[in-house]
Design an enzyme around this catalytic site. Structure first.
Site, PDB file in Angstrom:
ATOM      1  N   ARG A   1       6.661  16.848   4.195  1.00  0.00           N
ATOM      2  CA  ARG A   1       7.549  16.133   3.612  1.00  0.00           C
ATOM      3  C   ARG A   1       9.010  16.632   3.621  1.00  0.00           C
ATOM      4  O   ARG A   1       9.992  15.791   3.815  1.00  0.00           O
ATOM      5  CB  ARG A   1       7.033  15.745   2.153  1.00  0.00           C
ATOM      6  CG  ARG A   1       7.759  14.572   1.359  1.00  0.00           C
ATOM      7  CD  ARG A   1       6.976  14.213   0.208  1.00  0.00           C
ATOM      8  NE  ARG A   1       7.401  12.957  -0.263  1.00  0.00           N
ATOM      9  CZ  ARG A   1       8.265  13.050  -1.449  1.00  0.00           C
ATOM     10  NH1 ARG A   1       8.557  14.340  -2.233  1.00  0.00           N
ATOM     11  NH2 ARG A   1       8.761  11.847  -1.871  1.00  0.00           N
TER      12      ARG A   1
ATOM     13  N   ASN B   1     -22.769  -2.555  -5.005  1.00  0.00           N
ATOM     14  CA  ASN B   1     -22.498  -1.860  -3.647  1.00  0.00           C
ATOM     15  C   ASN B   1     -21.279  -1.055  -3.696  1.00  0.00           C
ATOM     16  O   ASN B   1     -20.734  -1.010  -4.453  1.00  0.00           O
ATOM     17  CB  ASN B   1     -21.956  -2.993  -2.681  1.00  0.00           C
ATOM     18  CG  ASN B   1     -22.810  -3.997  -2.165  1.00  0.00           C
ATOM     19  OD1 ASN B   1     -24.052  -3.665  -1.983  1.00  0.00           O
ATOM     20  ND2 ASN B   1     -22.621  -4.942  -2.299  1.00  0.00           N
TER      21      ASN B   1
ATOM     22  N   ARG C   1      16.525   6.267  25.551  1.00  0.00           N
ATOM     23  CA  ARG C   1      16.072   5.252  24.415  1.00  0.00           C
ATOM     24  C   ARG C   1      14.717   4.569  25.150  1.00  0.00           C
ATOM     25  O   ARG C   1      15.008   4.211  26.363  1.00  0.00           O
ATOM     26  CB  ARG C   1      17.174   4.177  24.167  1.00  0.00           C
ATOM     27  CG  ARG C   1      18.268   4.716  23.739  1.00  0.00           C
ATOM     28  CD  ARG C   1      18.102   4.903  22.025  1.00  0.00           C
ATOM     29  NE  ARG C   1      17.602   3.522  21.535  1.00  0.00           N
ATOM     30  CZ  ARG C   1      18.580   2.734  20.986  1.00  0.00           C
ATOM     31  NH1 ARG C   1      19.885   2.713  21.481  1.00  0.00           N
ATOM     32  NH2 ARG C   1      18.034   1.643  20.610  1.00  0.00           N
TER      33      ARG C   1
ATOM     34  N   SER D   1     -22.483  -8.631  -4.721  1.00  0.00           N
ATOM     35  CA  SER D   1     -22.919  -9.395  -3.574  1.00  0.00           C
ATOM     36  C   SER D   1     -22.649 -10.735  -3.794  1.00  0.00           C
ATOM     37  O   SER D   1     -23.185 -11.332  -5.011  1.00  0.00           O
ATOM     38  CB  SER D   1     -24.328  -8.940  -3.404  1.00  0.00           C
ATOM     39  OG  SER D   1     -24.655  -9.608  -2.251  1.00  0.00           O
TER      40      SER D   1
ATOM     41  N   LYS E   1     -27.156  -6.548  -6.795  1.00  0.00           N
ATOM     42  CA  LYS E   1     -26.612  -5.260  -6.217  1.00  0.00           C
ATOM     43  C   LYS E   1     -25.428  -4.731  -6.739  1.00  0.00           C
ATOM     44  O   LYS E   1     -24.474  -5.439  -7.478  1.00  0.00           O
ATOM     45  CB  LYS E   1     -26.630  -5.632  -4.848  1.00  0.00           C
ATOM     46  CG  LYS E   1     -27.650  -5.873  -3.806  1.00  0.00           C
ATOM     47  CD  LYS E   1     -27.186  -6.295  -2.345  1.00  0.00           C
ATOM     48  CE  LYS E   1     -26.852  -4.743  -2.047  1.00  0.00           C
ATOM     49  NZ  LYS E   1     -26.421  -5.009  -0.258  1.00  0.00           N
TER      50      LYS E   1
END
Length: 390
Positions: free
Chosen positions: A175, A276, A308, A268, A274
């Protein structure tokens, strides 16, 4: 890319077209400020540009961008019209389109790397807590998909933590080195050289305004782009490993970990019962998408010919910004995933006992998994000591 097809993209707000446009505007402002500081423009010119930007500069129409091949030509036209003829003569003076766009991409990269550092730190803190809590929590080791000698969940979390800390270190090294771009038409600063005997001083002031480094022009030396992509690719790989492990260990037939639950999460459309593991799925998705993009950027770098590039530079733009947005999104999701991870240490212990009975009975030895941990807990302590040092 549509937000509809990239769940979680809101976590990377400011790194897409909106953020890039603001970064382009900031680059033009910073360049004029550098010209003012070197006596080649006046405070009045800078005030006119700053006011025009503050009033808001709308994104140009797509067809105008296509006509020029980049957004910068239209950006300059809009700004010059907004500030009037006198100030307009100094807007963009001595720059080329690639200078502006490359510098703007570095501003986005600086933002993305800062966010990545933050999310990796949050993830590392949660992993350190898991490693400490489960330092001696037995679980079955697995190699090539099959049971191996026992380990501890603390060791698994510690290994995840090492990957995250290594990725954060790479980001922190990268950085501060992000460079501004200011080479002019062919990388020689030719027009700037007609304005001043000290062109490097203008570029130094420009880079300082942006919080970037002042370096030689890098129009066809694309290391700044590939280096950012590489460190973000490493971060995606680190969290991809975590997500893949959580997905396996969270399968119902394994049931050793589970994503934290909340209302509406992981539902779901056809099976309401469910839950998930959506965060793990999305993180894994990003980890699968980013490496080919990183490879693509290296290919573009290798094809950056002449002074370029003729298409290789253009081919970088969507890939680079996708790497930024995908990685920041995935790292944010990983921080939530690990911070809310539920661990079933009892289920791990039961499976460790089963695995040990199968593997160690053949040796005619006892079947207490704790007798076969080797240096597992010592490794956990080493990793935690690294985390504790900061």
């Amino acid at each position: 890319m549509s937000d509809l097809l990239e769940p979680g993209r809101h976590r990377a707000v400011g790194l897409g077209d909106d953020g890039l446009w603001l970064a382009l505007l900031e680059v033009e402002r910073a360049w004029l400020a550098a010209l003012v500081s070197s006596g080649h423009a006046t405070d009045a010119h800078l005030k006119a540009l700053t006011a025009a930007i503050a009033e808001g500069v709308p994104l140009p129409a797509p067809e105008t961008i296509e006509s020029a091949g980049s957004p910068v030509v239209e950006l300059v036209r809009i700004l010059r019209a907004a500030v009037g003829e006198d100030a307009g003569r100094h807007v963009h003076r001595g720059l080329t389109s690639q200078d502006v766009l490359d510098s703007a991409l570095m501003l986005l990269a600086k933002d993305a790397l800062g966010r990545a550092d933050t999310y990796l730190t949050l993830t590392a803190a949660a992993l350190a807590e898991l490693a400490r809590t489960h330092r001696e929590s037995l679980m079955a080791g697995r190699t090539l998909t099959q049971y191996a000698v026992p380990i501890t969940f603390g060791l698994k979390a510690a290994q995840w933590l090492v990957g995250v800390l290594d990725a954060r270190d790479a980001i922190r090294d990268c950085r501060p080195d992000l460079p501004a771009q200011a080479g002019g038409a062919a990388g020689t600063r030719s027009l700037l050289g007609t304005l001043t005997d000290a062109p490097d001083a203008v570029v130094d002031a420009f880079a300082a305004e942006l919080g970037l480094r002042s370096v030689l022009p890098w129009h066809t030396r694309r290391t700044p782009i590939t280096r950012v992509a590489d460190v973000l690719g490493e971060a995606c790989a680190a969290v991809g490993v975590i997500a893949g492990n959580v997905l396996f260990l969270g399968r119902p037939e394994v049931g050793e970990v589970r994503e934290g639950r909340s209302a509406g999460k992981g539902t779901s459309s056809t099976m309401p019962h469910k839950a998930n593991p959506v965060l793990s799925v999305l993180v894994r998705s990003a980890a699968l998408q980013v490496p080919p993009l990183v490879g693509h950027l290296h290919t573009c770098s290798a094809l950056a010919v002449d002074e370029r590039p003729d298409g290789a530079w253009h081919a970088e733009w969507p890939a680079f910004t996708r790497v930024l947005t995908l990685t920041v999104t995935a790292l944010s999701q990983t921080a939530d995933l690990v911070g809310g991870l539920e661990v079933d240490a009892a289920a791990m212990s039961r499976r460790a006992q089963t695995a040990a009975a199968e593997l160690l009975a053949e040796r005619g030895t006892g079947t207490d998994p704790a007798d076969y941990l080797g240096s597992a807990t010592a490794f956990v302590d080493q990793v935690l000591a690294r985390w504790d040092r900061g």
